[in-house]
Design a protein around this motif. Structure first.
Motif, PDB file in Angstrom:
ATOM      1  N   GLY A 243       0.783  -1.228   0.000  1.00 17.12           N
ATOM      2  CA  GLY A 243       0.000   0.000   0.000  1.00 17.12           C
ATOM      3  C   GLY A 243       0.814   1.277   0.000  1.00 17.12           C
ATOM      4  O   GLY A 243       0.380   2.304   0.514  1.00 17.12           O
ATOM      5  N   LEU A 244       2.003   1.232  -0.618  1.00 19.35           N
ATOM      6  CA  LEU A 244       2.830   2.439  -0.715  1.00 19.35           C
ATOM      7  C   LEU A 244       3.438   2.532  -2.122  1.00 19.35           C
ATOM      8  O   LEU A 244       3.754   1.509  -2.715  1.00 19.35           O
ATOM      9  CB  LEU A 244       3.986   2.390   0.297  1.00 19.35           C
ATOM     10  CG  LEU A 244       3.644   2.439   1.782  1.00 19.35           C
ATOM     11  CD1 LEU A 244       4.918   2.285   2.611  1.00 19.35           C
ATOM     12  CD2 LEU A 244       2.946   3.764   2.128  1.00 19.35           C
ATOM     13  N   PRO A 245       3.640   3.750  -2.626  1.00 21.04           N
ATOM     14  CA  PRO A 245       4.405   3.910  -3.866  1.00 21.04           C
ATOM     15  C   PRO A 245       5.803   3.335  -3.649  1.00 21.04           C
ATOM     16  O   PRO A 245       6.409   3.601  -2.604  1.00 21.04           O
ATOM     17  CB  PRO A 245       4.483   5.433  -4.057  1.00 21.04           C
ATOM     18  CG  PRO A 245       3.399   6.001  -3.200  1.00 21.04           C
ATOM     19  CD  PRO A 245       3.217   5.043  -2.058  1.00 21.04           C
ATOM     20  N   ALA A 246       6.280   2.563  -4.598  1.00 22.09           N
ATOM     21  CA  ALA A 246       7.590   1.926  -4.420  1.00 22.09           C
ATOM     22  C   ALA A 246       8.243   1.689  -5.765  1.00 22.09           C
ATOM     23  O   ALA A 246       7.581   1.605  -6.792  1.00 22.09           O
ATOM     24  CB  ALA A 246       7.428   0.592  -3.682  1.00 22.09           C
ATOM     25  N   LYS A 247       9.573   1.623  -5.746  1.00 21.02           N
ATOM     26  CA  LYS A 247      10.315   1.257  -6.963  1.00 21.02           C
ATOM     27  C   LYS A 247      11.364   0.237  -6.598  1.00 21.02           C
ATOM     28  O   LYS A 247      12.115   0.432  -5.645  1.00 21.02           O
ATOM     29  CB  LYS A 247      10.965   2.493  -7.606  1.00 21.02           C
ATOM     30  CG  LYS A 247      11.667   2.178  -8.935  1.00 21.02           C
ATOM     31  CD  LYS A 247      10.677   1.903 -10.059  1.00 21.02           C
ATOM     32  CE  LYS A 247      11.275   1.098 -11.217  1.00 21.02           C
ATOM     33  NZ  LYS A 247      11.215  -0.371 -10.998  1.00 21.02           N
ATOM     34  N   SER A 248      11.412  -0.835  -7.370  1.00 18.11           N
ATOM     35  CA  SER A 248      12.366  -1.901  -7.090  1.00 18.11           C
ATOM     36  C   SER A 248      13.411  -1.991  -8.192  1.00 18.11           C
ATOM     37  O   SER A 248      13.247  -1.419  -9.267  1.00 18.11           O
ATOM     38  CB  SER A 248      11.622  -3.235  -6.993  1.00 18.11           C
ATOM     39  OG  SER A 248      10.946  -3.496  -8.198  1.00 18.11           O
TER      40      SER A 248
END
Lengths: 317, 317, 317, 317
Positions: C264-269
């Motif tokens: 439930g969070l903006p993320a980049k992997s």
């Protein structure tokens, strides 16, 4: 074709000179229509109003009409020559690296490559031709010279050349081909450097041949793999038959079904406006007119082949 | 085939009885292998170890081996019969509603239908056969009886029936076909109610015919559209030729290229384990063995056709 | 999160040090599982058993656990930095050249590119990042130095470097990226030479940063586009919000829905095993563990983020 | 939103009545533009010039403008209600039968279903909603009545009905949905008869609700799963959060990325012209205007939501 008459008799009897003249007349209105391939300057500057056609029979006769002696860029037609060389080099193992099914989509689609893990659907689409080129490059240090020698011998014409300006232009405009080759390489289905594969591929496309050259050069496929002059084997009868089958199902981009339906002969087309067709055990046909239909096949050329089979009854079906 | 000899001579000379016996021997180890279609009970209970083959020549002779007289569910082979009827009913306008290109993917794929706005790629895949069925339903109030009559006349056998239990089972298991037909209908390429189209389609698939029936029934396609007995026209020579072309490019699901390559004859297969092939101007072949390969074609049947063309040299290429 | 309490209060109150320690304990069994990216040697040799995590809050505090100070290859996480620079360079016109929709398939798929005529679905897949790189290259002669300077300033760490060996290895193994870039170029959606675009792209992927660096460097996205130290605008509040939205919908390859659902969070992997997430108006999180799940995201890292939002109640939903 | 101020304070302070009036004014030119859904007569006859909007806050206030009290066909918005019921019925096992990833293509595409063996990408596309409907049908003999009861209770309005004429029209025009459901059934991912699943699905789509109804009915999703009046749990806080995440990534067909980017709120749209959005821990918004953009979302409605987040600063990013 009358079923009581065999093909050899028919070919011997038929007035191909008159047939070609009649076809040239009938398709006259189509010549100049369609779009001339314009992605490289050298192709774009070819006059749209050209039309030539040639027939070569197994008994050594040649017939022609129009611009049949004018060399043009054979482009994808060259894929039949390289397939022949790669089959000789690698044998049946070639089919582990390239399939034999129609592609069912645009000739340079990347979609199927992805779905099928880098195994091109067949050797007559661009992706498949890259794998074929790679096979040849791995089999000889003089791939380009060998191909030229093969084509000259088949056509019995030492004057055939590769147009270096076309090859260079192909390279400069060839982003789609570079995408394909890199993509295949990412699946480890190319052994040679991408640049080398593309360089060979762009040179094979740049072969300049006339309808007369092409009709002669394809005769081994109508002759069960044998040279029509010397009688020597170019490729086994089995392989000649199979190359014909591949041309029928895959030789004219996404119009192969339409071609089989209308023309009924194995054929291979190129965006230079050429199309070559084979009547097994009888003859070969080559036609050229630069205007293309929306699937990338010569508009007047396809119509001319359609008329040829309608007028002569020569069809494999 | 010796190029100096014409097909009629060859067929007259050839010992097909011995050839069929030899083939039955050679493929014996394959019979029983593969997977029998199991999506409906009636098909699943067919013994896997059956093998039959028949040849019918234009001069009226018939040859057979093994279970050639045993009726089986012809399934997709029926698409050739309905295509013939739809072409007679609608003529060339049929091609506005169905294409003529190989599908390049699994035989019941919905993907291409979506990309091509409800126009099936060709009439020999399920989606195309639904459109063909719809055309027939719009042309006659007695579609099912007309089809049965047509097939009985072609095979010269009044005992041919549609297996109602198979048709009912097809309907109960036919979610994929129901999906296809509804999808085509959503593009307005079906005029009749989906249920009616599917009912007709499931009945055509439920035709029970033997190899002998099928070999006889397909002879008009080897005979330029004419009945081999009466000489009367069943369909024009042009259309017969074109149906053969469609079988070659599209008749064996996603193995059409492979079939053309290995067998080199127009052919149509069904999941009941039958395959029919045509040698234009010469003969027809039908083979049956229930075990299927991973593409849905009879495993032993395909091998038998392969052997037939290898032994006889009869191939269109 | 108690709805009566605002986020700032919560962050001020929360014991992040204890939370990180607890998470490190809870995910311990997952560390070392999954597959370390092995397509380039430098990545393959990273020990699988590393785990680090850092939190940076808007009020200037930083918390860490495990290998949070160890630099690793940030790979695709760099796409957020280049997107920021390209948006500053080109403004909203960027969206004429790249879309904003989730890709719904593998991160380097060519299929959608073909369907959508060379317009990548979003800037956080490889194809989109190539277009973003091309925009930056067209806007400055010192693209690579500018990017490095930007990242060092954001992370407040002059020691950050690009690993030249990684960049060189990426190039040597980067056939898929070369295919993508050539393909985009064939649609005329790259202005710079393919080699230059790829060189810049491979260098951005080769940035070496620690969890502490990344948590600090992303704070402008939690802070409505402003630098948390100087208060100066890095990017407009509107654009910061929109980059966050893009990370949520497109930041974790084909697992973005799953990430939004679980974390439930903006993320980049990135395939180096790092993941950065943003809690708008509150804090940033960075986690690193090299073992990847089958979608290419850090296995232990994703679990750690999941636990973080479960334990703190910090989620945007 | 000022980060120093919490959402509850902001909502308490904000003049939503004035904001709605201003938005109605600002989007006035867009009302009547776009295309009203015309695939069923009942929808086609809705006047294009309608516009209504409502806000419901957690503290029990409701604001409205325009046609906010006019019931309309909620269509796909109903998928959020059925997802809630199916999650309660089956729990996390639901996710074995339907995915959680954006679909990345048109809302009724069959392609991905085929690629993913009958597991729809997410429960908010039509295919996913069929599986959800099937789950509910298996859990209760009174599925349709239960759904209506649930919706009436959530909206606190006993007058809500399903429009039988709309449901019947959906069935008559629903070939695409019939294709989808049959296709899923062919993969054995439906347990109930296709007709029953479709009947329930067409009835849920035929729910008639106003903006006021919808704003009230969605409040449990802004309130961590609890009823805003009774405080009782409708669904767990965890599931409420996850439904919001699904709406953000998948709620607006192939424009979910664009919605997240521009509006920044979880939202679900329907082809009747309605859109509902959730500001977690704060309020819900419902807007209605029948003219649709090319992706199937209300044109004026989307613009109104865009203005709302711009004017209030309320966004999850």
């Amino acid at each position: 074709m009358n079923p009581e008459e065999n093909t050899a008799d028919l070919v011997a009897r038929f007035d191909f000179a008159a047939t070609l003249a009649r076809i040239a007349e009938e398709v006259r209105d189509l010549v100049g229509q369609g779009k001339v391939a314009a992605y490289i300057p050298r192709l774009a500057e070819v006059p749209a109003d050209r039309f030539g056609m040639a027939v070569a029979t197994l008994d050594g006769r040649v017939f022609e009409v129009g611009d049949a002696a004018t060399p043009f860029s054979i482009q994808s037609i060259s894929k039949v020559f390289t397939l022949t060389l790669a089959l000789e080099a690698l044998g049946g193992d070639l089919w582990k690296r390239v399939g034999r099914e129609p592609s069912g989509s645009a000739f340079n689609s990347l979609v199927q490559l992805e779905r099928e893990s880098g195994i091109p659907r067949n050797p007559l689409i661009n992706a498949g031709a890259h794998v074929v080129a790679d096979v040849i490059l791995s089999s000889t240090p003089t791939a380009q010279a060998d191909l030229l020698e093969f084509v000259r011998a088949r056509a019995d014409n030492r004057a055939i050349v590769m147009d270096e300006e076309v090859a260079a232009s192909e390279r400069d405009a060839g982003f789609r081909n570079a995408a394909l080759a890199n993509f295949i390489r990412s699946f480890r289905n190319l052994d040679n450097p991408v640049e080398r594969v593309l360089d060979f591929y762009f040179h094979q496309c740049a072969l300049q041949m006339s309808c007369l050259d092409l009709a002669r050069a394809f005769l081994y496929l109508a002759n069960r793999g044998r040279c029509q002059r010397s009688g020597q084997s170019v490729i086994s009868a089995e392989r000649a038959k199979r190359i014909n089958a591949l041309m029928l199902t895959c030789g004219t981009y996404d119009a192969a079904g339409e071609f089989a339906f209308r023309v009924g002969l194995p054929a291979k087309s190129g965006v230079g406006g050429g199309i070559v067709a084979v009547v097994p055990n009888a003859l070969t046909l080559a036609v050229w007119s630069p205007g293309l239909d929306e699937k990338g096949n010569s508009l007047a050329g396809a119509a001319a082949l359609d008329r040829f089979t309608a007028l002569t009854g020569l069809s494999i079906f």
